[in-house]
Design a protein around this motif. Structure first.
Motif, PDB file in Angstrom:
ATOM      1  N   MET A 203     -11.491   2.081   4.356  1.00  0.00           N
ATOM      2  CA  MET A 203     -12.580   1.733   5.688  1.00  0.00           C
ATOM      3  C   MET A 203     -13.579   2.671   5.597  1.00  0.00           C
ATOM      4  O   MET A 203     -14.734   2.159   5.864  1.00  0.00           O
ATOM      5  N   HIS A 204     -13.376   3.923   5.432  1.00  0.00           N
ATOM      6  CA  HIS A 204     -14.270   5.077   5.537  1.00  0.00           C
ATOM      7  C   HIS A 204     -15.405   5.048   4.447  1.00  0.00           C
ATOM      8  O   HIS A 204     -16.371   5.041   4.507  1.00  0.00           O
ATOM      9  N   ASP A 205     -14.804   4.785   3.115  1.00  0.00           N
ATOM     10  CA  ASP A 205     -15.740   4.701   1.802  1.00  0.00           C
ATOM     11  C   ASP A 205     -16.393   3.618   2.293  1.00  0.00           C
ATOM     12  O   ASP A 205     -17.491   3.763   1.682  1.00  0.00           O
ATOM     13  N   VAL A 206     -15.861   2.416   2.485  1.00  0.00           N
ATOM     14  CA  VAL A 206     -17.009   1.265   2.592  1.00  0.00           C
ATOM     15  C   VAL A 206     -17.939   1.363   3.749  1.00  0.00           C
ATOM     16  O   VAL A 206     -19.389   1.166   3.622  1.00  0.00           O
ATOM     17  N   ARG A 244     -24.791  -7.127   4.060  1.00  0.00           N
ATOM     18  CA  ARG A 244     -23.943  -8.034   3.524  1.00  0.00           C
ATOM     19  C   ARG A 244     -23.014  -7.705   2.484  1.00  0.00           C
ATOM     20  O   ARG A 244     -21.797  -8.172   2.592  1.00  0.00           O
ATOM     21  N   ALA A 245     -23.269  -6.721   1.624  1.00  0.00           N
ATOM     22  CA  ALA A 245     -22.615  -6.015   0.956  1.00  0.00           C
ATOM     23  C   ALA A 245     -21.277  -5.418   1.707  1.00  0.00           C
ATOM     24  O   ALA A 245     -20.146  -5.500   1.163  1.00  0.00           O
ATOM     25  N   ALA A 246     -21.552  -4.546   2.572  1.00  0.00           N
ATOM     26  CA  ALA A 246     -20.561  -4.022   3.351  1.00  0.00           C
ATOM     27  C   ALA A 246     -19.651  -5.014   4.092  1.00  0.00           C
ATOM     28  O   ALA A 246     -18.333  -4.951   3.987  1.00  0.00           O
ATOM     29  N   ARG A 308     -15.349   5.320  -5.752  1.00  0.00           N
ATOM     30  CA  ARG A 308     -15.293   5.800  -4.436  1.00  0.00           C
ATOM     31  C   ARG A 308     -15.689   7.315  -4.073  1.00  0.00           C
ATOM     32  O   ARG A 308     -16.025   7.767  -3.127  1.00  0.00           O
ATOM     33  N   ILE A 309     -15.416   8.569  -5.222  1.00  0.00           N
ATOM     34  CA  ILE A 309     -15.679   9.538  -4.729  1.00  0.00           C
ATOM     35  C   ILE A 309     -17.137   9.767  -5.106  1.00  0.00           C
ATOM     36  O   ILE A 309     -17.887  10.433  -4.237  1.00  0.00           O
ATOM     37  N   LEU A 310     -17.801   9.111  -5.939  1.00  0.00           N
ATOM     38  CA  LEU A 310     -19.330   9.279  -6.147  1.00  0.00           C
ATOM     39  C   LEU A 310     -19.839   8.454  -4.782  1.00  0.00           C
ATOM     40  O   LEU A 310     -20.989   9.119  -4.297  1.00  0.00           O
ATOM     41  N   ILE A 360     -14.650  14.126   2.951  1.00  0.00           N
ATOM     42  CA  ILE A 360     -13.978  15.249   2.176  1.00  0.00           C
ATOM     43  C   ILE A 360     -12.251  14.904   1.891  1.00  0.00           C
ATOM     44  O   ILE A 360     -12.011  15.086   0.749  1.00  0.00           O
ATOM     45  N   VAL A 361     -11.768  14.847   2.880  1.00  0.00           N
ATOM     46  CA  VAL A 361     -10.253  14.431   2.797  1.00  0.00           C
ATOM     47  C   VAL A 361      -9.924  13.186   2.017  1.00  0.00           C
ATOM     48  O   VAL A 361      -9.256  13.394   1.116  1.00  0.00           O
ATOM     49  N   GLY A 362     -10.879  12.085   2.369  1.00  0.00           N
ATOM     50  CA  GLY A 362     -10.543  10.983   1.584  1.00  0.00           C
ATOM     51  C   GLY A 362     -10.891  11.204   0.102  1.00  0.00           C
ATOM     52  O   GLY A 362     -10.123  10.753  -0.910  1.00  0.00           O
ATOM     53  N   MET A 363     -11.960  11.961  -0.490  1.00  0.00           N
ATOM     54  CA  MET A 363     -12.285  12.193  -1.771  1.00  0.00           C
ATOM     55  C   MET A 363     -11.091  12.878  -2.430  1.00  0.00           C
ATOM     56  O   MET A 363     -10.543  12.645  -3.549  1.00  0.00           O
ATOM     57  N   ARG A 364     -10.683  13.852  -1.880  1.00  0.00           N
ATOM     58  CA  ARG A 364      -9.430  14.873  -2.472  1.00  0.00           C
ATOM     59  C   ARG A 364      -8.370  13.956  -2.394  1.00  0.00           C
ATOM     60  O   ARG A 364      -7.384  14.131  -3.466  1.00  0.00           O
TER      61      ARG A 364
END
Length: 414
Positions: A203-206, A244-246, A308-310, A360-364
């Motif tokens: 959810m955070h990434d999107v 719309r993409a989100a 997702r990291i990018l 940052i936590v999500g990327m890790r």
């Protein structure tokens, strides 16, 4: 002293004790019919003692599961009443076996060991009582009497110990079930926690990336409206497209929640150009370098992690970067892919924390899920996200259908 016990179980125990008493008591009294008593035992005394001992010992069975310790004490009193009247072994003594089983199966620590002590002490007390008081196989010499006492003591201990060992086995079974259930609950809780973390990360990434682009575009449209309404209209179109993409991504996440993880399409490196275009429309120019290019099709998990990291790193650059340029470098090697995203940091307060924050936590976590590493820190005036993701088990990238080309931008001094 008192264990929690359902009313049904207690009623069954009491009824079972009554049935046992009704079956064994007449047989026990038959041992002391007129003319069959020992000269040392008067008939009324023997019958009364047998009745009292039977009531106490069968009563102990009735409360064996409810209070094993109290049941053991009552059974001992019944046995002492029986021996004080000079009565020998009786069918009612079967109840003692049930009490010993209860002490081992459901008793607390003290009751458990008291039951074992009762087996050992009671066995040899019974052996000595049968030889010395009842005169069973009494020897003509002291040595033979001692040997008979030992013999009957061992036999009595084995008889009393058998139900205690049975209760001990049931106790171990209950403990194993409890441990298994606790382990199952812990595994379910861990799976639920992992699922909550995954949902929060997705959810955070999107949402965070899409909202960052929408906010930047909305601010730009507001300022552009005063000078050039045409630019404002184009910007609002970008906002609409991003929203719309989100919305489509959120619907995909909801589909996964209704079914299972991995249901529905997932972003791949072929979608990176669309991601870069969204970032470009928000006012930040990504300068992308891919060297070397992927020679085949990387695993889907690696492609999703890279995307997702990018996505999160570029979102941070939009929200916290000072300049309008962010450098993105990808190196697809035989056994790994190296990622680096660098942008000028606005200031210390505006830079995302290197050890906190959901992004940052999500990327890790994304990197760790596939066995990689990722770090995010300030280097001089820049903020740098740098990670390494393994591909497979160190083997080459799988060949197969060609990967949609990832645009390599060469802008400025890149």
């Amino acid at each position: 002293m008192i264990r929690p016990l359902s009313r049904t179980a207690l009623v069954l125990d009491i009824v079972g004790a009554f049935v046992l008493f009704a079956v064994v008591m007449p047989t026990s009294l038959a041992f002391y019919a007129p003319g069959s008593l020992s000269p040392l035992v008067a008939e009324p005394v023997g019958i009364a003692a047998a009745l009292i001992a039977g009531v106490l010992q069968c009563g102990a069975v009735a409360i064996g599961r409810l209070s094993p310790g109290l049941a053991l004490a009552v059974a001992w009193v019944g046995a002492l009443v029986q021996m004080s009247a000079g009565l020998g072994p009786l069918p009612i003594n079967i109840a003692i076996l049930g009490v010993l089983y209860a002490t081992a199966a459901w008793g607390g620590t003290r009751t458990f060991w008291a039951g074992l002590a009762s087996v050992l002490v009671g066995g040899f007390v019974a052996g000595g009582y049968m030889v010395l008081v009842n005169g069973l196989l009494a020897g003509v010499s002291t040595l033979s009497s001692i040997l008979n006492i030992v013999l009957f003591g061992v036999i009595s201990t084995l008889v009393l110990g058998a139900p205690w060992l049975g209760g001990f086995g049931w106790r171990m079974m209950l403990r194993w079930r409890s441990t298994r259930d606790a382990q199952a609950r812990a595994e379910v809780a861990a799976a639920e926690e992992q699922e909550r973390v995954r949902i929060a990360r997705d959810m955070h990434d999107v949402v965070a990336h899409s909202l960052a682009v929408i906010i930047a575009q909305s601010d730009g449209a507001r300022y552009a409206a005063a000078s050039d309404p045409r630019i404002a209209t184009e910007t609002l179109g970008t906002v609409s497209q991003t929203a719309r993409a989100a919305l489509s991504d959120v619907r995909m996440l909801l589909t996964q929640l209704r079914h299972r993880q991995g249901a529905g399409p997932q972003p791949t490196i072929a979608d990176l150009e669309q991601l870069f275009e969204q970032v470009r429309q928000s006012g930040v120019e990504p300068r992308v370098t891919v060297d070397p290019m992927p020679p085949g099709e990387p695993p889907a998990a690696v492609q999703l992690a890279v995307y997702r990291i990018l996505q999160e790193a570029l979102t941070n650059a939009i929200r916290h970067g000072a300049g309008g340029v962010v450098d993105v470098r990808l190196a697809w090697l035989a056994d790994r892919v190296d990622i680096e995203v660098r942008n000028v940091a606005r200031d210390v307060e505006g830079t995302p924390a290197t050890h906190g924050g959901h992004g940052i936590v999500g990327m890790r976590e994304r990197a760790q899920l596939i066995g990689g590493t990722l770090g995010a820190q300030r280097e001089g005036g820049d903020f740098v996200v740098r990670g390494t993701l393994p591909i497979g088990n160190g083997g080459p990238i799988r060949s197969g259908a060609p990967v949609a080309p990832v645009t390599v931008e060469s802008r400025g001094d890149a």
